[in-house]
Design a protein around this motif. Structure first.
Motif, PDB file in Angstrom:
ATOM      1  N   GLU A 167       0.832  -1.032   0.311  1.00 20.06           N
ATOM      2  CA  GLU A 167      -0.239   0.296  -0.404  1.00 20.06           C
ATOM      3  C   GLU A 167       1.188   1.416   0.042  1.00 20.06           C
ATOM      4  O   GLU A 167       0.463   1.903  -0.731  1.00 20.06           O
ATOM      5  CB  GLU A 167      -0.624  -0.023   1.501  1.00 20.06           C
ATOM      6  N   PHE A 168       1.889   1.311   1.001  1.00 18.27           N
ATOM      7  CA  PHE A 168       2.805   2.220   1.012  1.00 18.27           C
ATOM      8  C   PHE A 168       3.446   2.304  -0.327  1.00 18.27           C
ATOM      9  O   PHE A 168       3.830   3.512  -0.893  1.00 18.27           O
ATOM     10  CB  PHE A 168       3.334   1.795   2.139  1.00 18.27           C
ATOM     11  N   LEU A 169       4.121   1.933  -1.561  1.00 20.35           N
ATOM     12  CA  LEU A 169       4.514   1.707  -2.966  1.00 20.35           C
ATOM     13  C   LEU A 169       3.121   2.295  -3.560  1.00 20.35           C
ATOM     14  O   LEU A 169       4.281   3.045  -4.250  1.00 20.35           O
ATOM     15  CB  LEU A 169       4.823   0.315  -3.179  1.00 20.35           C
ATOM     16  N   VAL A 170       2.426   2.036  -3.822  1.00 21.04           N
ATOM     17  CA  VAL A 170       1.254   2.435  -4.217  1.00 21.04           C
ATOM     18  C   VAL A 170       0.541   4.123  -3.924  1.00 21.04           C
ATOM     19  O   VAL A 170       0.691   4.998  -4.965  1.00 21.04           O
ATOM     20  CB  VAL A 170      -0.285   1.524  -4.222  1.00 21.04           C
ATOM     21  N   MET A 171       1.261   4.563  -3.185  1.00 17.09           N
ATOM     22  CA  MET A 171       0.909   6.124  -2.487  1.00 17.09           C
ATOM     23  C   MET A 171       1.902   6.244  -2.884  1.00 17.09           C
ATOM     24  O   MET A 171       2.435   7.352  -3.361  1.00 17.09           O
ATOM     25  CB  MET A 171       1.012   5.796  -1.205  1.00 17.09           C
ATOM     26  N   LEU A 172       3.247   6.152  -2.700  1.00 16.91           N
ATOM     27  CA  LEU A 172       4.828   6.936  -3.679  1.00 16.91           C
ATOM     28  C   LEU A 172       3.998   6.649  -4.926  1.00 16.91           C
ATOM     29  O   LEU A 172       4.707   7.764  -5.475  1.00 16.91           O
ATOM     30  CB  LEU A 172       5.699   5.461  -2.646  1.00 16.91           C
ATOM     31  N   ALA A 173       4.068   5.757  -5.646  1.00 20.70           N
ATOM     32  CA  ALA A 173       3.717   5.807  -6.780  1.00 20.70           C
ATOM     33  C   ALA A 173       3.089   6.352  -7.519  1.00 20.70           C
ATOM     34  O   ALA A 173       3.103   7.917  -8.399  1.00 20.70           O
ATOM     35  CB  ALA A 173       3.740   4.573  -7.306  1.00 20.70           C
ATOM     36  N   ASP A 174       2.397   7.299  -6.844  1.00 27.29           N
ATOM     37  CA  ASP A 174       0.552   7.897  -6.994  1.00 27.29           C
ATOM     38  C   ASP A 174       1.598   9.400  -6.905  1.00 27.29           C
ATOM     39  O   ASP A 174       1.669  10.676  -7.802  1.00 27.29           O
ATOM     40  CB  ASP A 174      -0.311   8.125  -5.747  1.00 27.29           C
ATOM     41  N   LYS A 175       2.535   9.576  -5.878  1.00 28.88           N
ATOM     42  CA  LYS A 175       3.219  11.329  -5.596  1.00 28.88           C
ATOM     43  C   LYS A 175       4.004  11.338  -6.462  1.00 28.88           C
ATOM     44  O   LYS A 175       4.134  12.302  -6.735  1.00 28.88           O
ATOM     45  CB  LYS A 175       3.756  10.637  -4.051  1.00 28.88           C
ATOM     46  N   PHE A 176       5.088   9.902  -6.782  1.00 30.65           N
ATOM     47  CA  PHE A 176       6.140  10.242  -7.643  1.00 30.65           C
ATOM     48  C   PHE A 176       5.484  11.040  -9.330  1.00 30.65           C
ATOM     49  O   PHE A 176       6.277  11.453 -10.358  1.00 30.65           O
ATOM     50  CB  PHE A 176       6.334   8.438  -8.633  1.00 30.65           C
ATOM     51  N   GLN A 177       3.739  10.285  -9.591  1.00 35.21           N
ATOM     52  CA  GLN A 177       3.616  10.611 -10.760  1.00 35.21           C
ATOM     53  C   GLN A 177       3.134  11.557 -10.880  1.00 35.21           C
ATOM     54  O   GLN A 177       3.255  12.576 -11.781  1.00 35.21           O
ATOM     55  CB  GLN A 177       2.604   9.371 -11.688  1.00 35.21           C
ATOM     56  N   LYS A 178       2.047  12.148  -9.934  1.00 39.36           N
ATOM     57  CA  LYS A 178       2.130  13.693  -9.372  1.00 39.36           C
ATOM     58  C   LYS A 178       3.490  14.556  -9.466  1.00 39.36           C
ATOM     59  O   LYS A 178       3.371  15.737 -10.472  1.00 39.36           O
ATOM     60  CB  LYS A 178       1.386  13.744  -7.907  1.00 39.36           C
ATOM     61  N   ARG A 179       4.811  14.846  -9.102  1.00 39.79           N
ATOM     62  CA  ARG A 179       5.999  15.422  -9.237  1.00 39.79           C
ATOM     63  C   ARG A 179       6.404  15.183 -11.031  1.00 39.79           C
ATOM     64  O   ARG A 179       6.617  16.356 -11.341  1.00 39.79           O
ATOM     65  CB  ARG A 179       6.555  14.790  -8.482  1.00 39.79           C
ATOM     66  N   LEU A 180       6.272  14.083 -11.587  1.00 40.02           N
ATOM     67  CA  LEU A 180       6.326  14.138 -12.868  1.00 40.02           C
ATOM     68  C   LEU A 180       5.632  14.693 -14.017  1.00 40.02           C
ATOM     69  O   LEU A 180       6.291  15.407 -14.497  1.00 40.02           O
ATOM     70  CB  LEU A 180       6.543  12.250 -13.491  1.00 40.02           C
ATOM     71  N   GLY A 181       4.476  14.431 -13.780  1.00 38.93           N
ATOM     72  CA  GLY A 181       3.379  15.413 -14.564  1.00 38.93           C
ATOM     73  C   GLY A 181       2.081  14.424 -14.774  1.00 38.93           C
ATOM     74  O   GLY A 181       2.675  13.533 -15.055  1.00 38.93           O
TER      75      GLY A 181
END
Length: 563
Positions: free
Chosen positions: A193-207
């Motif tokens: 669940e943490f990895l999914v949350m981090l992936a979402d945060k990562f995508q927001k950073r990239l666009g």
């Protein structure tokens, strides 16, 4: 026998091709097909009939209609054919074929169900293929797109870029260094669940138009294509900012223990390399960040459309101009003294602030220096500028050690050592306030002349640090016979001690042995609080790593914490 993966893929491609039309077109074609089947059969029957067996040839046409157009159209085709072959529509024709027909309701139902059944079978085959396709491209646990999906997406972007204006493809790899520890503490489900949350945060950073995948159990890879010339530099800033943030895990704020690699590829670079090669380059870039204790390493492909950076003039001329324009800058990474809790040393970290590629780590610039035969020239430049900074700080009343790595390759250069000796004698303040780091490999490979220079430099009051100890090039007893004042352990040695009790005991024995000889012990690459506490407990004198401080520009050095 169950169809193979390849057979299912081929069948699916054919079925997908039949679904490219709109539902209205399917309906029209289905109605025309059903009507044509029935009218043709009635015309043949009206002309005197055909052998009874040919009637069943029209069943194949119903099957084909359902196979192409799906269950609704297939069922409708079967219903229309059944009705037009029934006495309800034309008793005379039906009688001409087989006399009185009392089973036409059954035939009507059978033909309708046949069309529906074949159409449903088609949908089941496509659904099975979609399920397998998705499963092969998703990571178990997180359900994030996996490495296969990443490769396919990059390949798609490259093909699209061939038909569009020039786009730079930027790949970002985020490698989590404490994922196994999180799994042990939180459990697999909470970690996923943490990895999914981090992936979402990562995508927001990239666009929003970026694509984020999980390429291994502890790696996220972001893919982004942009026509903007500033996109690469902006991504550097965004990822650096993200790596400094804390993340909430089960209500507890934790520092993100990760390293990242940013790899930019111009249009020419995309044509010259396969997707697999691009992914390998991205992995290597991330590894550079880890090896150099940096949160982020960034590289633009040297074969990209930015080739004029190198092609317009020789590599050597490019480097000379970069040095003349002060594109190379010195950052400093503080080193903690465990006895007093203050930073007492600053290690020099050279970076190349390229006007178009952004900040390039020294590990990435080193191959260019070697290619241009400028390692010796750059080493002297590095010594000169580090001494200049040290002298400026000394005049302001700051007294601490500056540590400089002079073994840029695995061999010591006697000319560079002679230059250092001259400069040190010219800058008397360097005595006692300057340290030279020499790699374990360079010490082992040093000739007598280089070793004599090191001894003279040591006699001038400079501290000689044997760095990267633990790579297996030398034993600790060998170092004791050399002009060495301190031993700096590798990150790999520290990590092993943190995970294996026997390695921890071995490290403790090394530390005791080094300190018994009056030498200072230093640990690099300290990533987390557990390693920090362990090394303090083992008695290491100085600590350096991301958890304490990253390499900082001069304006950001925390002078209040330096003694």
């Amino acid at each position: 026998m169950w169809p193979s993966k390849e057979s299912l893929e081929n069948i699916s491609k054919f079925l997908r091709a039949t679904e490219k039309y709109s539902s209205e077109v399917h309906l029209l074609i289905g109605l025309l097909s059903a009507s044509l089947i029935a009218i043709t059969f009635k015309l043949i029957a009206g002309a005197g009939g055909v052998p009874h067996v040919f009637e069943y040839g029209f069943v194949l046409l119903i099957v084909l209609s359902a196979f192409i157009h799906g269950p609704m159209i297939g069922g409708l085709a079967g219903l229309i054919v059944g009705m037009m072959l029934s006495p309800v529509v034309d008793t005379s024709v039906n009688t001409a074929i087989r006399g009185e027909d009392y089973f036409w309701p059954i035939r009507l139902i059978v033909l309708t169900m046949l069309g529906l059944g074949v159409g449903i079978l088609k949908r089941l085959v496509l659904h099975l293929h979609d399920a397998l396709h998705t499963a092969e491209r998703r990571m178990t646990g997180t359900n994030l797109p996996n490495l296969t999906a990443a490769v396919e997406h990059i390949d798609k972007l490259i093909k699209v870029s061939d038909r569009t204006p020039d786009k730079q493809l930027n790949l970002v790899n985020l490698r989590l260094e404490n994922i196994e520890k999180l799994r042990q503490e939180l459990g697999r489900k909470a970690t996923d669940e943490f990895l999914v949350m981090l992936a979402d945060k990562f995508q927001k950073r990239l666009g929003a138009d970026s694509y984020v995948t999980q390429t291994s159990s502890n790696e996220l890879t972001g893919i982004h294509a942009s026509e903007s010339a500033d996109a690469f530099e902006q991504m550097q800033k965004d990822i650096n900012s993200m790596l400094l943030e804390t993340v909430a895990i089960q209500g507890k704020e934790r520092k993100l223990e990760a390293a990242a690699g940013l790899y930019g590829i111009g249009k020419a670079g995309q044509r010259n390399k396969s997707v697999e090669q691009l992914m390998q380059e991205l992995t290597a870039t991330t590894q550079r960040a880890i090896d150099n204790d940096q949160p982020l390493a960034a590289v633009i492909d040297s074969h990209s459309d930015d080739a004029e950076d190198i092609g317009a003039f020789s590599v050597k001329r490019q480097l000379q101009e970069a040095l003349a324009k002060n594109e190379f800058v010195l950052h400093y990474q503080p080193r903690l003294n465990t006895a007093n809790g203050y930073f007492t040393s600053l290690e020099v970290i050279p970076l190349w602030n390229h006007p178009r590629r952004g900040m390039i780590s020294f590990a990435e610039a080193m191959p260019i220096l070697e290619e241009a035969s400028m390692v010796q020239y750059f080493s002297m430049w590095l010594v000169r500028h580090a001494l200049h900074d040290a002298e400026a700080w000394f005049k302001k009343g700051y007294k601490f050690r500056i540590s400089l790595n002079i073994s840029l390759t695995d061999k010591l250069d006697a000319k560079v050592l002679a230059y250092i000796l001259r400069e040190v004698r010219a800058h008397t303040m360097a005595s006692g306030l300057f340290s030279l780091e020499v790699s374990e490999a360079a010490l082992v490979n040093a000739d007598k002349k280089s070793m004599d220079y090191l001894t003279h430099i040591q006699h001038q009051g400079l501290c000689i640090i044997a760095s990267d100890f633990g790579e297996g090039k030398a034993t600790i007893q060998t170092l004791f016979r050399m002009p060495v004042d301190a031993v700096k352990f590798t990150k790999g040695l520290i990590n092993k001690a943190g995970h294996h009790s026997d390695k921890k005991r071995e490290l403790y024995s090394l530390i005791k042995m080094v300190r018994s000889k009056g030498l200072t012990t230093i640990a690099k690459g300290v990533q987390n609080r557990e390693a920090l506490l362990m090394l303090k407990q083992l008695g290491v004198d100085e600590l350096q790593g991301p958890i304490l401080s990253k390499a900082l520009p001069k304006k950001d050095i925390p002078w209040a914490r330096i003694r």
